[in-house]
Design an enzyme around this catalytic site. Sequence first.
Site, PDB file in Angstrom:
ATOM      1  N   VAL A 110      44.869  49.352  43.700  1.00 28.68           N
ATOM      2  CA  VAL A 110      44.623  48.191  42.863  1.00 28.68           C
ATOM      3  C   VAL A 110      43.149  48.267  42.465  1.00 28.68           C
ATOM      4  CG1 VAL A 110      44.594  45.669  42.726  1.00 28.68           C
ATOM      5  CG2 VAL A 110      46.371  46.838  44.085  1.00 28.68           C
ATOM      6  N   PRO A 111      42.866  48.427  41.188  1.00 23.96           N
ATOM      7  CA  PRO A 111      41.474  48.579  40.772  1.00 23.96           C
ATOM      8  C   PRO A 111      40.698  47.268  40.925  1.00 23.96           C
ATOM      9  CG  PRO A 111      42.893  48.491  38.853  1.00 23.96           C
ATOM     10  CD  PRO A 111      43.794  48.501  40.060  1.00 23.96           C
ATOM     11  N   ASP A 112      39.413  47.390  41.157  1.00 22.21           N
ATOM     12  CA  ASP A 112      38.536  46.228  41.247  1.00 22.21           C
ATOM     13  C   ASP A 112      38.057  45.897  39.835  1.00 22.21           C
ATOM     14  OD1 ASP A 112      36.609  44.309  41.678  1.00 22.21           O
ATOM     15  OD2 ASP A 112      35.521  45.450  43.189  1.00 22.21           O
ATOM     16  N   PRO A 113      38.468  44.761  39.284  1.00 18.66           N
ATOM     17  CA  PRO A 113      38.105  44.440  37.900  1.00 18.66           C
ATOM     18  C   PRO A 113      36.721  43.809  37.757  1.00 18.66           C
ATOM     19  CG  PRO A 113      39.508  42.728  38.770  1.00 18.66           C
ATOM     20  CD  PRO A 113      39.398  43.792  39.848  1.00 18.66           C
ATOM     21  N   TYR A 114      35.994  43.675  38.846  1.00 19.44           N
ATOM     22  CA  TYR A 114      34.738  42.923  38.868  1.00 19.44           C
ATOM     23  C   TYR A 114      33.744  43.353  37.794  1.00 19.44           C
ATOM     24  CZ  TYR A 114      30.510  40.708  40.652  1.00 19.44           C
ATOM     25  OH  TYR A 114      29.382  39.958  40.770  1.00 19.44           O
TER      26      TYR A 114
END
Length: 141
Positions: free
Chosen positions: A106-110
């Site tokens: 799950v990619p970190d969208p930050y």
Amino acid sequence: MADVVLEAKVAEAGLADAVEVVSAGTGDWHIGAPMDRRAAALLRSEGYDASRHRAQQVAASWLAEHDLVLAMDAANLADLRTLGDTDPERVRLFGDFDPVQPGSEVPDPYFGGDDGFVSVLAQVERTADVLVASIASALGR
């Protein structure tokens, strides 16, 4: 986001009496802080309650105390596995349950734009659906 979504889906499935959802990071940054404002706003717009979520750090004792510990990416999975003896069936990637991209991170969208949060929410929702169905089956419900 996964904590809020999974907790809501557990409750919707009538499993809240048997399943506890907790969330924590492997690092100590942001302890006590609410989630990213963009993530919270998106969750609210989709009918979720993100107001209670606060950042905390995972403890080594969680590996023995919880039936399933899920990491969002390989780096966090590796960090969890350094905390102690880990059963690969109990300490896994959240994405192992992803019906579209099994085993995905799950990619970190930050650090990206709002669209990153939208795609992460879609991945989290579809994966949480499969995860909750798996838990319900394991519990005989």
